[in-house]
Design a protein around this motif. Sequence first.
Motif, PDB file in Angstrom:
ATOM      1  N   GLY A   1      68.508  33.333  60.682  1.00  0.00           N
ATOM      2  CA  GLY A   1      68.223  34.542  60.854  1.00  0.00           C
ATOM      3  C   GLY A   1      68.168  35.249  62.132  1.00  0.00           C
ATOM      4  N   VAL A   2      67.894  36.387  62.429  1.00  0.00           N
ATOM      5  CA  VAL A   2      67.879  36.932  63.592  1.00  0.00           C
ATOM      6  C   VAL A   2      66.872  36.279  64.691  1.00  0.00           C
ATOM      7  CG1 VAL A   2      67.405  39.284  64.611  1.00  0.00           C
ATOM      8  CG2 VAL A   2      68.499  39.287  62.331  1.00  0.00           C
ATOM      9  N   ALA A   3      67.254  36.039  65.660  1.00  0.00           N
ATOM     10  CA  ALA A   3      66.653  35.633  66.729  1.00  0.00           C
ATOM     11  C   ALA A   3      66.225  34.049  66.346  1.00  0.00           C
ATOM     12  CB  ALA A   3      65.455  36.241  67.029  1.00  0.00           C
ATOM     13  N   GLN A   4      66.848  33.172  65.161  1.00  0.00           N
ATOM     14  CA  GLN A   4      66.311  32.348  64.979  1.00  0.00           C
ATOM     15  C   GLN A   4      67.253  31.124  65.512  1.00  0.00           C
ATOM     16  OE1 GLN A   4      63.640  31.574  62.454  1.00  0.00           O
ATOM     17  NE2 GLN A   4      63.373  33.645  63.310  1.00  0.00           N
ATOM     18  N   LEU A   5      66.610  30.041  65.898  1.00  0.00           N
ATOM     19  CA  LEU A   5      67.422  28.849  66.642  1.00  0.00           C
ATOM     20  C   LEU A   5      67.857  27.902  65.597  1.00  0.00           C
ATOM     21  CD1 LEU A   5      64.972  28.149  69.594  1.00  0.00           C
ATOM     22  CD2 LEU A   5      67.095  29.758  69.500  1.00  0.00           C
ATOM     23  N   ARG A   6      67.330  27.725  64.501  1.00  0.00           N
ATOM     24  CA  ARG A   6      67.777  26.892  63.310  1.00  0.00           C
ATOM     25  C   ARG A   6      67.773  27.364  62.204  1.00  0.00           C
ATOM     26  NH1 ARG A   6      62.906  24.969  65.213  1.00  0.00           N
ATOM     27  NH2 ARG A   6      63.726  23.556  66.541  1.00  0.00           N
ATOM     28  N   ARG A   7      68.419  26.688  61.217  1.00  0.00           N
ATOM     29  CA  ARG A   7      68.375  27.034  59.964  1.00  0.00           C
ATOM     30  C   ARG A   7      66.985  26.945  59.230  1.00  0.00           C
ATOM     31  NH1 ARG A   7      73.897  26.856  57.515  1.00  0.00           N
ATOM     32  NH2 ARG A   7      75.436  26.171  59.109  1.00  0.00           N
ATOM     33  N   PRO A   8      66.745  27.929  58.218  1.00  0.00           N
ATOM     34  CA  PRO A   8      65.341  27.551  57.612  1.00  0.00           C
ATOM     35  C   PRO A   8      64.985  26.230  56.930  1.00  0.00           C
ATOM     36  CG  PRO A   8      66.370  29.585  57.050  1.00  0.00           C
ATOM     37  CD  PRO A   8      67.480  28.828  57.758  1.00  0.00           C
ATOM     38  N   PHE A   9      65.952  25.806  56.169  1.00  0.00           N
ATOM     39  CA  PHE A   9      65.840  24.522  55.722  1.00  0.00           C
ATOM     40  C   PHE A   9      66.636  23.410  55.957  1.00  0.00           C
ATOM     41  CE2 PHE A   9      65.673  27.447  51.809  1.00  0.00           C
ATOM     42  CZ  PHE A   9      64.340  27.902  52.170  1.00  0.00           C
TER      43      PHE A   9
END
Length: 376
Positions: free
Chosen positions: A240-248
């Motif tokens: 996502g926006v400003a996310q460093l890794r995938r959610p799962f």
Amino acid sequence: MGEIESRALGRVTVYSIQGCSHCVQAKAALGLLDVPLCDVDVGRHPELRARLKELTGCSTVPQIFFNNVHVGGNDELQKLAPDELQRLVCLVKEKALPADAPPLPEDSQSEDTARETDGTAELSLLLREMILKLFSEHLSTDGTSVDYKGLSVNPAFERYCELAIQLQRVELLSLSREEKLAFFINIYNALVIHGYLRLGAPTNMWQRYRFFNYVSYLIGGEVFTLQDIENGVLRGNRKGVAQLRRPFSKSDPRLQVALPDAEPLIHFALNCGAKGCPPIKTYTPQDIDSQLRTAAEAFLENDNGCVVDSGKREVRLSQIFKWYKADFGGTDEKLLKWVLDHMGDSPKKASLQGVLSAGKTKISFLPYDWSSNSTH
């Protein structure tokens, strides 16, 4: 479908969707005219969407008819000259409804939103309709603000909270792609409103980060935050926006629920509670792709979504297209082609075609209005 009785021979028909501020404004104005007003919720009756577009050439709501005379949307209604409005009122009062009047749903009985349900898709729709009903009841007359405080003490909200507990028992792995889209879009939008009611609206970047990463429902035995739903499930487990890794992660059981690929149309259905978001609607699995495309067309037709400046050869788009550019092809060229392909037939589309044909098109992004529509 709601109807206001009167002694008039004809009727005013409004095609609307619960939670739509423009629909609220239009119905408030029409309610003062002392004519029969028939409100058709196309969210509940998606089979009428295609017919409505055929009649009006428009994908947006509201669409308003005085007998068989199409006025347009809320803007057109508000701009009617007093003499013209009076003529239309007299038409409804004095002339019987003609055979070519706009259609109504075959089943005009209102649905019982208090019924119990065990089905996953049915439960999500029921939850969504309940909270949208609350949302509409507490929307200001001009449609620009919501009394979340008043909404939170409405007894119907407690009923919604009781139903939301049932989400922990749903079976997600059996859902089709269409059912997943409708289910998680509806749940996301309902969860945002629920979060606003319990925690208040986030007012800065840090609060927004915490809100979307911590506000969650227990669904099918697993915790799903707003970020998990949007980026994990509906965007095919993308950052996502400003996310460093995938959610799962690869070992996360929720990965089995994620769509195989990102669906770009979800960006015109998810409402994060800010004024810059697309309008709130209810989605059903039966024709979800058509509904999402209609939502995209409506968003692009609005100047908050897309502005075409032919003189400057410039296209100004919502920040949504910048944040999620990868979902729309990843390059400026593919992004503009996606926008053009998903516009409804309109003067704006013709202008965009002209700008693209001229070459050297500039893309810029419109300011995003993060302010809440809360009255408090």
